[in-house]
Design an enzyme around this catalytic site. Structure first.
Site, short mmCIF file in Angstrom:
data_model
loop_
_atom_site.label_atom_id
_atom_site.label_comp_id
_atom_site.label_asym_id
_atom_site.label_seq_id
_atom_site.Cartn_x
_atom_site.Cartn_y
_atom_site.Cartn_z
N CYS A 305 0.80 -1.23 0.00
CA CYS A 305 0.00 0.00 0.00
C CYS A 305 0.84 1.28 0.00
CB CYS A 305 -0.98 -0.01 1.17
SG CYS A 305 -0.20 0.04 2.81
N HIS A 353 -2.63 1.14 6.75
CA HIS A 353 -3.01 1.06 5.34
C HIS A 353 -3.23 2.46 4.79
CE1 HIS A 353 -4.29 -0.92 1.71
NE2 HIS A 353 -5.40 -0.23 1.69
N HIS A 365 -5.73 1.73 -4.53
CA HIS A 365 -4.86 1.21 -3.48
C HIS A 365 -4.45 -0.23 -3.77
CE1 HIS A 365 -8.05 -0.97 -0.77
NE2 HIS A 365 -8.46 -0.94 -2.01
#
Length: 393
Positions: A305, A353, A365
């Site tokens: 990420c 994240h 993402h």
């Protein structure tokens, strides 16, 4: 006389027949065992909802461990470079020290040949501190300016070399600690992912289908929330545009209380330069859609990420830190309702994240192991999972 009549056998009657007590007990035991065997799987086996929650938690924990791995890897890389530089410096200084030692040795030999000093002067090559040696033998007054300078340089070099050696030793210890952190984080990620894969592999085909249906329902709810956010943001933009037009009209007619100028507030005036950079970052991220998530990866074939967001903004000429914990401080925090394309959306209390906002409640993402870079609602894991939104500086 004693009676010879046999007593009646005890036991229960089954279908009009008497059953011996032993047989009755055996039948009862078999029935109980059968019930227990039938009940065991349902008692021990977790429900599908429990499996789903456990797998989600494991993936989240793996994501957090991945960011710790990334941080440890970055520290290790920097520390290794520092150690290499220090060791090179120590080697160079040691060579210079040896050269200076040889020069001092030649001075001592010359003094011995001319009789200017006692023979013991020749042992200078074995002295730990030339300065102390010459002080003890009262030779400093007999040395030339060049010789005194050489002695001073040698003492200084020796002191600096020892200092660098100590620094290198300490840095090697720090490097070892960073390497241990790296191994621990890597092991944690691998264990979490292995456990999640094991849980998923034990599901039946029917359970996997039900799990997919649950996931689809979550995505639909996330899409609905994204649409609501997009609608609110569009309404706010329209309101700001109308306010700007009214202000411009008032300034143009020379109404009292107005002044010529931009005619709009700073909040409604877009940052053109930042908008251009954001467009470049989003364009880069879009080009990565479909590439696999691989923990610890920074491209170009795969990403995790924070590796994706770092690479996207790097393509726009902006340098972001490697990990989410640092990226969250690399800009200005804004409310979710004011998120603009290019902003970073962070998730969970541990900030494990991150995604790149592209507008209308959507982001690009790298979700988790086994998934691919994709567009998805920022509400993919519920509104409460959003930690913050940051606009890179």
């Amino acid at each position: 006389m004693a009676s010879h009549r046999k007593s009646r056998p005890t036991g229960a009657r089954v279908a009009g027949m008497r059953t011996p007590a032993l047989a009755t007990a055996a039948l009862t035991s078999v029935a109980l065992l059968s019930q227990t065997a039938n009940a065991a799987p349902s008692d021990d086996r977790p429900t599908l909802e429990e499996v789903e929650k456990k797998v989600d938690d494991l993936y989240r924990q793996a994501g957090s461990a991945t960011e710790k791995y990334n941080a440890a890897k970055e520290r290790t890389t920097k520390q290794r470079k520092k150690v290499d530089t220090l060791l090179d410096d120590v080697a160079r200084r040691t060579q210079d020290l040896n050269d200076a030692r040889e020069e001092l040795g030649s001075f001592a030999s010359a003094q011995y040949r001319t009789g200017a000093a006692v023979p013991e002067t020749a042992t200078l090559l074995l002295a730990d501190s030339p300065q102390d040696y010459f002080d003890q033998n009262q030779l400093m007054n007999r040395l030339t300016g060049r010789q005194k300078s050489a002695v001073d340089d040698y003492v200084t070099q020796q002191s600096e070399t020892m200092k660098k050696r100590r620094e290198a030793t300490e840095s090697l210890g720090t490097l070892t600690a960073s390497q241990n952190d790296l191994k621990t984080a890597k092991s944690t990620v691998q264990k979490k992912l292995a456990t999640a894969r094991q849980l998923l592999s034990e599901l039946t085909a029917e359970e996997k289908a039900r799990l997919a249906a649950i996931e689809k329902k979550k995505q639909q709810e996330a899409a609905r929330k994204a649409a609501e956010l997009a609608k609110r943001q569009a309404a706010e933009r329209k309101r700001q545009e109308e306010a700007a037009q009214q202000q411009e009209s008032g300034a143009g007619s020379g109404s009292p209380g107005t002044s010529g100028g931009t005619g709009s507030s700073g909040s409604s005036t877009p940052d053109t330069s930042n908008g251009t950079r954001a467009e470049k970052a989003i364009a880069f991220a879009r080009a990565q859609i479909g590439k696999p998530y691989v923990w610890g990866a920074t491209g170009p074939g795969s990403y995790d990420c924070s590796g994706l967001t770092q690479a996207a903004w790097k393509a726009a000429g902006v340098s972001l830190p490697r990990v989410t914990y640092d990226q969250v401080d690399a800009g200005t925090t804004v409310p979710v309702s004011q998120a603009q394309p290019g902003d970073l959306v962070f998730f969970y209390d541990d900030i494990s994240h991150v995604g790149l906002y592209i507008g209308d409640g959507m982001m690009i993402h790298a979700p988790k192991p086994g998934a691919y870079v994709r567009e998805e609602s920022i509400f993919y894991d519920g509104e409460s999972s959003i930690h913050s939104v940051v606009r890179p500086a």
